[in-house]
Write an enzyme that holds these catalytic residues in place. Structure first.
Site, PDB file in Angstrom:
ATOM      1  N   GLU A 184       0.788  -1.231   0.000  1.00  0.00           N
ATOM      2  CA  GLU A 184       0.000   0.000   0.000  1.00  0.00           C
ATOM      3  C   GLU A 184       0.822   1.284   0.000  1.00  0.00           C
ATOM      4  OE1 GLU A 184      -2.875  -0.257   3.173  1.00  0.00           O
ATOM      5  OE2 GLU A 184      -3.877  -1.960   2.270  1.00  0.00           O
ATOM      6  N   GLU A 370      -5.323  -8.601   0.649  1.00  0.00           N
ATOM      7  CA  GLU A 370      -5.954  -8.309   1.942  1.00  0.00           C
ATOM      8  C   GLU A 370      -7.429  -8.048   1.710  1.00  0.00           C
ATOM      9  OE1 GLU A 370      -4.391  -5.099   4.370  1.00  0.00           O
ATOM     10  OE2 GLU A 370      -2.336  -5.713   3.920  1.00  0.00           O
TER      11      GLU A 370
HETATM   12  C1  FCB Z   1      -4.533  -2.213   5.543  1.00  0.00           C
HETATM   13  C2  FCB Z   1      -3.149  -2.513   6.074  1.00  0.00           C
HETATM   14  C3  FCB Z   1      -3.139  -3.579   7.136  1.00  0.00           C
HETATM   15  C4  FCB Z   1      -4.300  -3.445   8.083  1.00  0.00           C
HETATM   16  C5  FCB Z   1      -5.597  -3.326   7.320  1.00  0.00           C
HETATM   17  C6  FCB Z   1      -6.817  -3.244   8.194  1.00  0.00           C
HETATM   18  O1  FCB Z   1      -4.541  -0.944   4.992  1.00  0.00           O
HETATM   19  O2  FCB Z   1      -2.316  -2.945   5.026  1.00  0.00           O
HETATM   20  O3  FCB Z   1      -1.893  -3.528   7.789  1.00  0.00           O
HETATM   21  O4  FCB Z   1      -4.092  -2.381   8.918  1.00  0.00           O
HETATM   22  O5  FCB Z   1      -5.560  -2.207   6.486  1.00  0.00           O
END
Ligand code: FCB
Length: 461
Positions: A184, A370
């Site tokens: 990110e 994620e």
């Molecule tokens: C993302 C992050 C991760 C976690 C999630 C909820 O942006 O990569 O580390 O904090 O959100």
């Protein structure tokens, strides 16, 4: 087609049926994701140096509950138990990140052997349990001494990152084939250096855009080094993106959404796919544009083997004439189902986002690196955590993922965020994202009902 049309979805999409594992390819990857600072603890052990998150968390007012990652889930010592749980769930992949401060010993110094040894043991532990290791090199824990020298705004950090990537891939490359350079870049750059509510807490657009640029360059320069060290390497990046909706049908809100999209989506993806920075955004930011050195844009556009997408929720954008230079504002969600983070639950956004990326860039294989939700979990009298909402969230997002794949988007794996409850950055330990509940007093692990659902799904029960 205008961007506005691309973002639109039919309001009354029929609910998808509960997904089955057999709806997905037999070689589909089923994982969970974690990151070093959020779970490892052992903050002062085996030569680990201070990171920007240690410094930030120690600054009063930065983390809501005043906590830090010094102990976290004590994963540094308890990883065998954690990987046993991951194996029991039936995962076949595991995404983790490497704490640079465990490896870094100073400018161009020798890497810290104890840090290398830890990750070597960790990877062996994954492989012994049938978990394909997916290593992220940078998930936000920059060594503080690099920040003191200017952090990602300083091009010396690019070289330091390439050294770090070199050391890690030499050490683990015989066993780890999947490498994510950065998690990110938006958060590293914009949240950390413009919005300022993540480490290092700067609030300058100029700094943030230079950071974003240097992070992308470091990805471009590390990628060939990783490939040189790792036979059959698969290299990519994990980007966090949101489908966007305009707050209303007014031309002002639509235009604001376009301006926001220019920074939020195109600023990062256009250069990665060889299109340079979007001109409309360059026009808006004027002097805040990053310094670009000859060869940078070619480096950034290095061809990768996959794209990682982190999806949580769609953003609603409104015109905001006083918010220079983008004159756009993301509205808080006030209605519908929302998580403990205040994020809307919108499973259809996952397939919408993946489809948009596929149409815009054809990036090749994609992985959801994620996706997950925080809710206020409680342990009941029987020691169970009946997290119905998280189970529903997971199920509905997998159904949406199946929709995307059915529509021809080449998604090859899914990593739930997160295996464990953990240190949720500026929220500290107040927000729980895990499929496994952590009692931070005793470090007891409990598989939540969402985790049990994932296990039943993976076992095709
Ligand atoms: C993302 C992050 C991760 C976690 C999630 C909820 O942006 O990569 O580390 O904090 O959100």
């Amino acid at each position: 087609m205008t961007t506005a049309n691309r973002h639109q979805r039919p309001e009354s999409a029929a609910p998808s049926p509960a997904p089955q594992r057999s709806d997905f390819a037999s070689d589909f990857l089923w994982g969970c994701a974690t990151s070093s600072y959020q779970i490892e603890g052992a903050g002062r052990e085996d030569g680990r140096v201070e990171s920007i998150w240690d410094r930030f968390a120690a600054t009063p007012g930065r983390v809501k509950d005043g906590s830090n990652g010094l102990v976290a889930c004590d994963h540094y010592h308890r990883w065998p138990e954690d990987f046993d749980i991951a194996q029991d769930i039936g995962l076949n992949a595991y995404r983790f990140s490497i704490a640079w401060p465990r490896i870094y010993t100073g400018e161009h110094g020798q890497p810290n052997q104890k840090g290398l040894d830890f990750y070597s043991r960790l990877v062996d532990g994954m492989l012994e349990r049938g978990l394909q290791p997916w290593a992220t090199l940078y998930h936000w824990d920059l060594p503080q001494t690099l920040q003191d020298a200017g952090g990602w705004e300083n091009r010396a950090t690019i070289d330091a990152f390439v050294d770090f990537a070199d050391a890690m891939t030499r050490t683990l490359g015989d066993r780890v084939k999947h490498w994510i350079t950065h998690n990110e870049p938006w958060c590293t750059a914009i949240i950390g250096n413009y919005e300022g509510w993540h480490a290092p807490g700067n609030t300058s657009l100029k700094t943030a855009l230079q950071v974003a640029h240097n992070v992308l360059v470091s990805h471009g320069k590390a990628t060939p080094v990783i490939r040189a060290n790792v036979p059959d390497a698969q290299v990519g990046m994990a980007v966090s993106l949101h489908p966007l909706r305009a707050a209303s049908g007014s031309p002002e809100d639509q235009a604001a959404m376009e301006r926001h999209d220019g920074l939020r989506y195109r600023w990062f993806l256009d250069p990665l796919f060889g299109r340079g920075y979007p001109q409309a955004t360059l026009d808006l930011i004027g002097d805040a544009a990053p310094d670009v050195v000859a060869g940078d844009m070619e480096a950034i556009a290095v061809k990768t083997d996959f794209m990682g997408v982190n999806y949580y929720f769609p953003e609603v954008v409104a015109d905001a004439p006083d918010h220079a230079p983008f004159r756009a504002r993301v509205l808080p969600t006030t209605q519908g189902e929302i998580t403990a983070m205040g994020w809307p639950v919108a499973p259809e956004g996952l397939s919408e986002l993946l489809t948009r990326i596929e149409n815009d860039y054809h990036p090749g294989p994609m992985y959801v690196t994620e996706n997950g939700s925080a809710f206020d979990d409680t342990v009941d009298a029987n020691g169970e955590v009946d997290d119905v909402q998280r189970r529903q969230y997971l199920m509905r997002h997998l159904a949406s993922l199946k929709d995307a794949i059915d529509n021809g988007v080449p998604v090859k794996g899914y990593f739930a965020w997160s295996l464990l409850d953990n240190f949720e950055w500026a929220e500290g330990y107040l927000k729980r994202f895990g499929l496994v509940h952590i009692d931070y007093e005793t470090q007891q692990r409990r598989l939540k009902n969402s985790g049990k659902w994932y296990r039943a799904f993976l076992r095709q029960e």
